[in-house]
Design a protein around this motif. Structure first.
Motif, PDB file in Angstrom:
ATOM      1  N   ARG A  59     -56.048  93.376   2.192  1.00 23.46           N
ATOM      2  CA  ARG A  59     -57.324  93.215   1.499  1.00 23.46           C
ATOM      3  C   ARG A  59     -57.131  93.063  -0.006  1.00 23.46           C
ATOM      4  O   ARG A  59     -57.900  92.358  -0.668  1.00 23.46           O
ATOM      5  N   GLN A  84     -60.623  95.557   9.922  1.00 25.32           N
ATOM      6  CA  GLN A  84     -61.188  94.618   8.944  1.00 25.32           C
ATOM      7  C   GLN A  84     -62.663  94.900   8.699  1.00 25.32           C
ATOM      8  O   GLN A  84     -63.193  94.546   7.663  1.00 25.32           O
ATOM      9  N   GLU A 144     -54.230  97.202   6.364  1.00 24.35           N
ATOM     10  CA  GLU A 144     -55.499  96.535   6.055  1.00 24.35           C
ATOM     11  C   GLU A 144     -55.772  96.579   4.555  1.00 24.35           C
ATOM     12  O   GLU A 144     -56.202  95.590   3.963  1.00 24.35           O
TER      13      GLU A 144
END
Length: 196
Positions: free
Chosen positions: A31, A6, A27
């Protein structure tokens, strides 16, 4: 491990994605899923289709990860364009299927179809963006010619330049704008072909 990802920048995630790092892909997915869904939903108007468009984009991102190329490492812009293109493809496919189902009946052309409106709107946005990226003199000449409808001679006189310079700027502007419209122009041509 997820928390470390992150903190990674998009560029770091893309580098890891290219090496087949599934956590980096997860991720990126986390996102950008919501943002891409909003873009897709605004253009598709149907939740299931919008979700499928985003899923297709992420599927392609994963399957093409090794050959994945992003200019300036701008992942957000790349994914945004990918979703828009996916929406176009899906809408064109849907339109073609409707034509086939109606035995290629000629559509009522007195009102533009939603697909045509979407394509025309996107085309206009791309043209406007392409015009803004032109060098100042080139942009001014192009706008005087296309928007104001002035002749090359009138432009040359107003700007105190030769007509050949005006022609040069117009040629350059047309070339640059065409370069920014390749995919969409093909879609438009394809669409117009099926309109007939």
């Amino acid at each position: 491990m997820q928390s470390n990802y992150q903190r990674f920048t998009d560029k770091e995630l893309v580098t890891r994605l290219r090496k087949g790092d599934e956590v980096a892909f997860s991720e990126i997915y986390e996102r950008y899923w919501d943002k891409l869904f909003v873009v897709s939903m605004n253009r598709m108007g149907d939740q299931q289709d919008a979700e499928e468009c985003v899923q297709d984009v992420f599927h392609k991102l994963w399957t093409m990860r090794e050959s994945f190329g992003i200019e300036n490492e701008n992942l957000s812009a790349y994914l945004g364009v990918a979703v828009r293109n996916q929406v176009f493809n899906r809408r064109l496919k849907r339109y073609r299927e409707r034509l086939r189902a109606t035995s290629y009946e000629i559509p009522d052309t007195s009102y533009p179809s939603p697909e045509l409106e979407l394509i025309v709107r996107e085309l206009q946005e791309r043209i406007d963006r392409a015009i803004k990226t032109l060098p100042d003199q080139c942009r001014i000449v192009f706008e005087m010619s296309r928007k104001d409808g002035k002749t090359n001679k009138q432009i040359a006189e107003e700007l105190d330049i030769s007509e050949n310079t005006v022609k040069y700027h117009l040629k350059k502007a047309n070339r640059n704008i065409r370069g920014n419209l390749d995919i969409l122009a093909w879609i438009m041509m394809f669409y117009c072909f099926f309109q007939k």
